[in-house]
Scaffold this motif. Structure first.
Motif, short mmCIF file in Angstrom:
data_model
loop_
_atom_site.label_atom_id
_atom_site.label_comp_id
_atom_site.label_asym_id
_atom_site.label_seq_id
_atom_site.Cartn_x
_atom_site.Cartn_y
_atom_site.Cartn_z
N GLY A 1 -1.70 4.95 -6.70
CA GLY A 1 -3.02 4.58 -7.19
C GLY A 1 -3.08 4.54 -8.70
O GLY A 1 -4.13 4.83 -9.30
N ASP B 1 -10.81 9.26 -7.11
CA ASP B 1 -11.16 8.68 -5.82
C ASP B 1 -10.01 7.90 -5.18
O ASP B 1 -9.87 7.87 -3.96
N ASN B 2 -9.17 7.24 -6.01
CA ASN B 2 -8.13 6.40 -5.42
C ASN B 2 -6.73 6.73 -5.90
O ASN B 2 -5.78 6.03 -5.56
N THR B 3 -6.57 7.78 -6.70
CA THR B 3 -5.25 8.18 -7.16
C THR B 3 -4.95 9.56 -6.57
O THR B 3 -5.76 10.49 -6.71
N THR C 1 -3.08 -0.42 -9.28
CA THR C 1 -4.52 -0.50 -9.09
C THR C 1 -5.19 -0.80 -10.42
O THR C 1 -4.62 -0.56 -11.49
N THR D 1 0.82 -1.21 0.00
CA THR D 1 0.00 0.00 0.00
C THR D 1 0.85 1.26 0.00
O THR D 1 0.53 2.25 -0.66
#
Length: 663
Positions: free
Chosen positions: A598, A577-579, A571, A548
């Motif tokens: 991400g 949202d996640n980068t 990913t 992670t």
């Protein structure tokens, strides 16, 4: 030009994800401070030697400051400490006879001369005695005098015998030897001339200061850290680092305490370890563990003395010859019920091996609690069935890590079939002679990697089922015009291999530190040793990676440390949202790298200004792209908002995050 206030206003409207991460390239030590060995008082400060590590307690604000290689210490494994009141410095003597001096401001000065010296008599230091600004070290050859204020060795007195302790009294200096008796010399004489030292009596033991109350108080302090500095096996799972001490194979028994230690965001949980009365077996030499995927509060661990189940850190079951299919090497001796490898499959069934027995060897403990034997003649009586690994094909890999029959086995539960690899031939047709197989792992291309005493071996996916499998020794071109190549890390004793989110191999060795090898296997990106890094020891026992945030945990013979590689796992979806990037915003005083995480594997990354001007580009490593904050001309970019634009191999593209730079 955009004003700082405008940038901050814009940033207030951008949705970001906070990441608590160290700067890429930084090291951490995770040392034990459990066993209090000595306390030295210096005014309102208490210097505490615990588990051969050091921390300082400040009575004024009740703060605790730990010390290790990452914040000033020159070495690891402290033998003893002694405070010199006149010089206001703590003398720190390491087990390798390196010496540090720590002052009350936290500054550290190293005296390395004794550590580097070559002596035929040995360097044993028996005692440290302070007198004024001097410290007298009683040694195997005599006495060594250190000027603590000036941080230098003043004189050495080679008396030709072992000195247990030293005392300065009146006009004389006394050397006490349990073997030779009591000697003294006038301080004004030539103390380096041993004829000036006269025997004046029998040996007298020193009167040591009573520190019971100080040690009792230190035992109430709780610096963050593990209980023991033993990390023979590690696994990073579901955001936590699970560890056990190791310490046993068929030719070596280190008698390490059987303790499971789990770290979750720098907080350590120590599993119940005072359990011998419950099990009837010595709780030592735990060499393997795994976490139940159907119930993460359950952990199975094993080693020389059987199989242990823990629920919420407490022992819930113990299995040996009397309540399971397991067999002891010595019939009814629980201390030698050898279970040196285990692994859970994805449905929650536990697979384990029982070494040195021809009755049972491969065993399944099902999710329903049923014991099933899959006895294989190939595994009969093998002494060290270890390093279990379940790959992407659901093959269970097992190594017999022993010089008598170094071998590898791939068991397929669905068919009950087993492949045996007992002969190792490389791509050049050379028969490889190896004695140890110490690790098994799989790369992103589904090739199997094995750490052996002659270097890393690779079994490609297509060779796994071959009737005459070829083990590849990666050939690294010399690129010197000769068309010659060398085998990757040939002759290096490999102890462990871990593969990060970028496909790079982190390879631990038995005395050569840690190698970082590129994804394509042709480039040595780094070689970490105790001489060029904060690595605690060049003898590596285990490596585990937090995919992670890219933190690489390294278990050494002297404790646990980590390196922040910054390389995260890729990913499947890149979006706002996640980068994200960190640090963000980039403040004027920050001069390091900016990390974007991400991302897809091998994503095409471009960083552009708000009006579309390209300032940086490249491809992600794993799920990470690292930007140095400079433009294509190597200059720090101007203040502003920068867009991170990405494109995948499928042709998808877009802006995934924004970075604010403030100069």
């Amino acid at each position: 030009m955009i004003k700082k206030s405008t940038i901050l206003t814009i940033m207030g409207l951008i949705i970001t994800i906070a990441l608590q991460a160290s700067t890429i390239g930084t090291w951490k030590n995770y040392m034990a401070y459990y066993d209090v060995q000595d306390v030295q008082q210096a005014g309102k400060q208490l210097y505490v030697l615990a588990s051969n590590d050091l921390y300082v307690y400040n009575e004024n604000d009740q703060s605790i400051q730990t010390y290790d290689k990452t914040n000033g210490l020159s070495d690891t494994e402290i033998q003893t400490i002694s405070y010199n009141k006149s010089a206001k410095r703590l003398i720190i003597l390491y087990t390798n006879y390196n010496i540090d001096l720590l002052d009350t401001n936290g500054d550290i000065t190293n005296i390395a001369a004794y550590h580097k010296a070559t002596l035929t008599t040995g360097k044993t230091v028996n005692h440290i005695d302070n007198y004024g600004k001097y410290a007298y070290l009683s040694t195997a050859f005599g006495v060594m005098k250190i000027n603590v204020a000036n941080a230098e060795i003043s004189e050495t007195y080679n008396l030709g015998f072992n000195v247990n302790w030293t005392q300065v009294s009146g006009n004389y200096i006394y050397a006490y030897s349990s073997q030779q008796g009591q000697y003294r010399a006038l301080n004004t004489s030539n103390l380096q001339d041993k004829s000036n030292w006269i025997r004046v009596g029998e040996y007298v033991a020193p009167t040591e200061e009573n520190k019971d109350s100080l040690i009792s108080f230190a035992n109430t302090l709780t610096p963050s850290g593990p209980k023991y500095n033993y990390f023979g096996f590690m696994k990073f799972y579901n955001g936590k680092l699970y560890t056990c001490g190791g310490g046993y194979n068929i030719i070596q028994d280190l008698m390490r305490p059987g303790c499971i230690q789990v770290m979750d965001n720098a907080t350590w949980s120590i599993y119940e370890d005072d359990i011998e009365a419950k099990t009837g077996a010595s709780y030592i030499d735990i060499v393997s563990l795994d976490i139940n995927p159907t119930s993460n509060n359950k952990v199975m661990a094993s080693g020389r003395t059987g199989l242990y189940e823990f629920t919420n850190c407490k022992l819930s079951n113990y299995y040996s010859y009397d309540n399971s299919l397991l067999n002891s090497v010595f019939q009814t001796n629980k201390d030698y019920t050898l279970v040196q490898g285990l692994a859970y499959d994805k449905t929650g069934n536990l697979w384990l091996a029982n070494s040195m027995t021809d009755k049972q060897n491969l065993i399944e403990l099902t999710v329903l609690g049923e014991w099933i034997s899959f006895k294989k003649n190939e595994l009969n009586a093998l002494p060290n069935l270890a390093h279990f690994y379940i790959d992407s094909r659901n093959l269970l890999w097992i190594a017999n890590d022993n010089w008598q029959k170094p071998s590898i086995y791939a068991y397929q539960p669905s068919s009950d079939g087993i492949n045996s690899y007992t002969s190792f031939i490389n791509e050049d047709g050379t028969q490889l002679e190896l004695t140890n197989i110490r690790s098994i792992t799989e790369d992103k291309d589904n090739n199997m990697w094995f750490g052996t005493n002659i270097g890393p071996l690779v079994l490609t996916a297509k060779e796994i089922t071959s009737s005459n499998p070829v083990f590849e020794q990666i050939k690294v071109p010399r690129n010197d015009g000769t068309n010659l190549a060398d085998y990757l890390l040939a002759g290096i004793d490999i102890t462990c291999i871990a593969i990060d989110g970028g496909g790079r191999k982190w390879i631990g060795t038995n005395g050569n530190g840690v190698y970082l090898i590129s994804e394509d296997n042709y480039t040595q990106e780094a070689h970490f040793t105790t001489n060029n890094s904060y690595l605690l020891s060049d003898y590596i026992e285990s490596i585990a990676i937090n995919s992670t945030n890219g933190e690489v945990f390294i278990g050494t013979t002297k404790g646990l440390c980590s390196y922040n590689s910054g390389i995260t796992a890729p990913t499947s979806t890149m979006n706002t949202d996640n980068t994200y990037a960190y640090p963000n915003p980039v403040k004027p005083e920050y001069t390091g790298n900016i990390t974007i995480v991400g991302l897809n594997y091998d994503a095409d990354v471009k960083i552009v200004t708000s009006n579309g001007t390209l300032v940086a580009q490249g491809r992600s490593t794993g799920g990470t792209f690292i930007w140095n904050g400079k433009d294509l001309n190597g200059k720090r970019v101007a203040s502003g908002i920068y867009m991170v634009e990405v494109a995948t191999s499928e042709g998808d593209s877009g802006t995934v995050c924004k970075i604010a730079v403030i100069n």
